[in-house]
Design a protein around this motif. Sequence first.
Motif, mmCIF file in Angstrom:
data_model
loop_
_atom_site.group_PDB
_atom_site.id
_atom_site.type_symbol
_atom_site.label_atom_id
_atom_site.label_comp_id
_atom_site.label_asym_id
_atom_site.label_seq_id
_atom_site.Cartn_x
_atom_site.Cartn_y
_atom_site.Cartn_z
ATOM 1 N N HIS A 58 1.179 -1.012 0.081
ATOM 2 C CA HIS A 58 -0.006 0.314 -0.048
ATOM 3 C C HIS A 58 0.899 1.708 -0.286
ATOM 4 O O HIS A 58 0.694 2.462 0.014
ATOM 5 C CB HIS A 58 -0.991 -0.336 0.785
ATOM 6 C CG HIS A 58 -1.886 -0.922 0.900
ATOM 7 N ND1 HIS A 58 -3.036 -0.951 0.705
ATOM 8 C CD2 HIS A 58 -2.165 -2.657 2.178
ATOM 9 C CE1 HIS A 58 -3.831 -2.166 1.081
ATOM 10 N NE2 HIS A 58 -3.348 -2.474 1.714
ATOM 11 N N ASN A 101 -0.898 -1.260 -5.422
ATOM 12 C CA ASN A 101 -1.997 -0.811 -4.709
ATOM 13 C C ASN A 101 -2.031 0.176 -6.421
ATOM 14 O O ASN A 101 -3.150 1.094 -6.901
ATOM 15 C CB ASN A 101 -2.974 -0.012 -3.606
ATOM 16 C CG ASN A 101 -1.843 1.329 -3.359
ATOM 17 O OD1 ASN A 101 -0.361 1.804 -3.669
ATOM 18 N ND2 ASN A 101 -2.117 1.958 -1.921
ATOM 19 N N GLU A 153 1.261 9.950 -3.551
ATOM 20 C CA GLU A 153 -0.116 9.343 -2.552
ATOM 21 C C GLU A 153 0.360 7.999 -2.664
ATOM 22 O O GLU A 153 -0.095 7.777 -4.620
ATOM 23 C CB GLU A 153 -1.539 9.810 -2.966
ATOM 24 C CG GLU A 153 -3.012 9.490 -2.350
ATOM 25 C CD GLU A 153 -2.921 9.830 -0.592
ATOM 26 O OE1 GLU A 153 -2.162 10.698 0.413
ATOM 27 O OE2 GLU A 153 -2.485 8.644 -0.076
ATOM 28 N N PHE A 211 -1.915 5.471 -3.446
ATOM 29 C CA PHE A 211 -2.991 5.553 -4.444
ATOM 30 C C PHE A 211 -4.077 6.657 -4.000
ATOM 31 O O PHE A 211 -4.057 7.823 -4.807
ATOM 32 C CB PHE A 211 -3.908 4.244 -3.976
ATOM 33 C CG PHE A 211 -5.185 3.666 -4.184
ATOM 34 C CD1 PHE A 211 -5.259 3.190 -6.121
ATOM 35 C CD2 PHE A 211 -6.597 3.886 -3.698
ATOM 36 C CE1 PHE A 211 -6.405 3.199 -6.532
ATOM 37 C CE2 PHE A 211 -7.624 3.376 -4.397
ATOM 38 C CZ PHE A 211 -7.861 3.433 -6.103
ATOM 39 N N GLY A 212 -5.099 6.325 -2.865
ATOM 40 C CA GLY A 212 -5.467 7.910 -2.351
ATOM 41 C C GLY A 212 -7.121 7.260 -3.109
ATOM 42 O O GLY A 212 -7.751 7.707 -3.207
#
Length: 383
Positions: A121, A151, A288, A290-291
């Motif tokens: 992640h 991710n 980031e 993914f977000g």
Amino acid sequence: MKILFLDQSGKPGGAELCLIDIAKPYADSSLVGLFADGDFRKLLQQHQIPVEILATQAIKVNKDSGLLAALGSLGQLIPLINQVVQRAKKYDLIYANTQKALVVGAIASFLSRCPLVYHLHDILSIEHFSKTNLRVAITLINQFASLVIANSQASKQAFLEAGGKSNIIEVVYNGFELHNYQISVQSGIKIKQELNLEDKFIIGHFSRLSPWKGQHILINALVNCPENVTAILVGDALFGEQDYVKDLHQKVTSLGLEDRVKFLGFRADIPQLMTACDLVAHTSTAPEPFGRVIVEAMLCGKPVVAAKAGGVMELVEHEINGFLVTPGNPQELAEVINSCVQDSHKTEIIAQNARISASLRFDVTTINQQISKLLHLLANNVQ
Ligand code: UDP
Ligand code: GLC
């Protein structure tokens, strides 16, 4: 398939919320082992996912503390590793969802001969981690993981650049229950009333309060926006960032923005709150991975302005289904906010595009099929 999921956190961050959706299809035959108790355990139980707190003693599981610290406290981790090894014998896979789960899962996988899957992640770069932590993470993954699920392409790319093996990694985005984000306009209006913000242009920021999530950037931007532009900051300091929370409150006071910034704390009604917003802002100052909040806002049919770095660039196309701004630049953010205030028609079209593209790409059913395929392939290969 019987899966032993591992996660170090008792608190529901994005990685944990993602795990709920991944574990759900396997709930009949799987277990989520946590290294700390908390609201995440309750959420898993609400979703009928079997969960057990595996830590026999309080181990330090500050999510942001280093991997080295985890290895350093190996003595402390031994009872935990033992518990995982005992349980792993009854499962087909160990699925580590966080970095300390990786440490425990890697050793337990070695001892129990149960294959290890790691859900990545994070962006494994020096913007987020020390060089030593990066080396430890990459070594453990390369040595022990049979499959890495990243991710985003950005997380995958950083993994490869840090020396990760290219033949074990696949990208699967987070999936979302689409119907959870179809909220009536009426509910949005009701929330606006409850917040006493009926006549305001509301910008929502949905994230744990943490320096790299950049809530301060939005507060700074507000100074250059019209008086009726108001921000709601939704989220709490999940991993001990109390100093930052204090700084944010001080900033609001020193800029005279007390009436224009509301701290709502951690909330479980994110889609409803998003529906009450006129714009959702994402302001991370480091890339980031993914977000989730960006996709969630898109699914709610809300315009999003997001910091252009990392996985975000795979989610948002500037002026097509959202807006991208330079990370850490409040001036540029203010310009986008002001153009959304002025041109609501164009913004609405962009928000509708966002809803369509996010619904097509991030439906949890499709995403879970991708994961299932990868896990079955792995299970067949290791037999
Ligand atoms: N979230 C929540 N309540 C809050 C703030 C955030 O449930 O008060 C959720 C949000 O909807 C999202 C997740 O927390 O699903 C945050 O995930 P994201 O990937 O955006 O960031 P992370 O915190 O994992 O880095
Ligand atoms: C992590 C990342 C976040 C991502 C989430 C789910 O918490 O920081 O960007 O959306 O995991 O994959």
